[in-house]
Design a protein around this motif. Structure first.
Motif: not given
Length: 226
Positions: A148-152, A192-194, A199-207
């Motif tokens: 799912l990294a593409i989403l961020g 609640p969280r994607i 590690w991924f939440q910090t880097r990509y959740e907001v974007q």
């Protein structure tokens, strides 16, 4: 019909597959043949997003986790194999892609005389990429977050992703596509969280939430976020 071009990142992917085989003690002609077979499958029509570029991006995220979070993955080889096979079979109109991809991986791992526990772990990791809501544990969460990294990613990269998804679903009429794609995007936004790992939440959740919200708004306006 298959794409009549060299799959993107083929050289890098073959090198990665060979290194994985060496790490598992299985770098043989049969192993290398499987790598070429996988790459051709990932490059098959009508893929536009779920292609060798996506596979290479996943493997680069896997390497980044390895480099920046040493010893975080319980079985990095199982995670790598799951990423290699998770979209090995992909037809946009099928509901059985993950199952068939998982079965392919399971057969190959067993045929290579590798442990049955490895085959079973890889099989389950691939099934987890169906992305049904619910908690995952250990390496399974890393596999899903990598997928799912593409989403961020950046706005530009994400817009191309939406274009490519639409290209894969060319056979779906626009009103139906809007309804289906909107449901997918809203489903991720409602979580609640994607991303399940810090590690991924910090880097990509907001974007990721920004990208999804913009794409959903565009669809509600009757246009593609592209």
């Amino acid at each position: 019909m298959p794409w009549r071009r060299q799959p993107a990142h083929a050289t890098e992917l073959l090198a990665h597959w060979q290194a994985l085989g060496q790490a598992l003690g299985r770098d043989s002609p049969a192993w290398r043949t499987e790598g070429r077979r996988l790459i051709l499958s990932w490059a098959h029509w009508p893929r536009a997003y779920h292609d060798t570029t996506h596979l290479w991006a996943c493997l680069r995220h896997w390497q980044a986790v390895q480099d920046q979070q040493p010893d975080t993955l319980q079985d990095p080889h199982a995670v790598a194999l799951a990423l290699w096979y998770h979209d090995a079979i992909y037809w946009p109109w099928s509901k059985h892609n993950e199952q068939r991809s998982a079965d392919w991986a399971h057969r190959f791992v067993l045929n290579q005389k590798l442990p049955a526990t490895l085959a079973e772990t890889v099989h389950q990791h691939i099934l987890d990429t169906c992305h049904t809501p619910g908690p995952l544990a250990g390496d399974a969460q890393w596999v899903v977050d990598i997928d799912l990294a593409i989403l961020g990613q950046s706005d530009t990269v994400y817009r191309q992703f939406e274009r490519n998804v639409r290209r894969e679903y060319f056979f779906v009429r626009w009103p139906r596509y809007v309804a289906g794609r909107s449901a997918v995007l809203q489903g991720f936004l409602d979580r609640p969280r994607i991303y399940g790992t810090e590690w991924f939440q910090t880097r990509y959740e907001v974007q990721a939430r920004s990208n999804l919200a913009h794409a959903l708004h565009a669809l509600k306006d009757g246009r593609l976020y592209a």
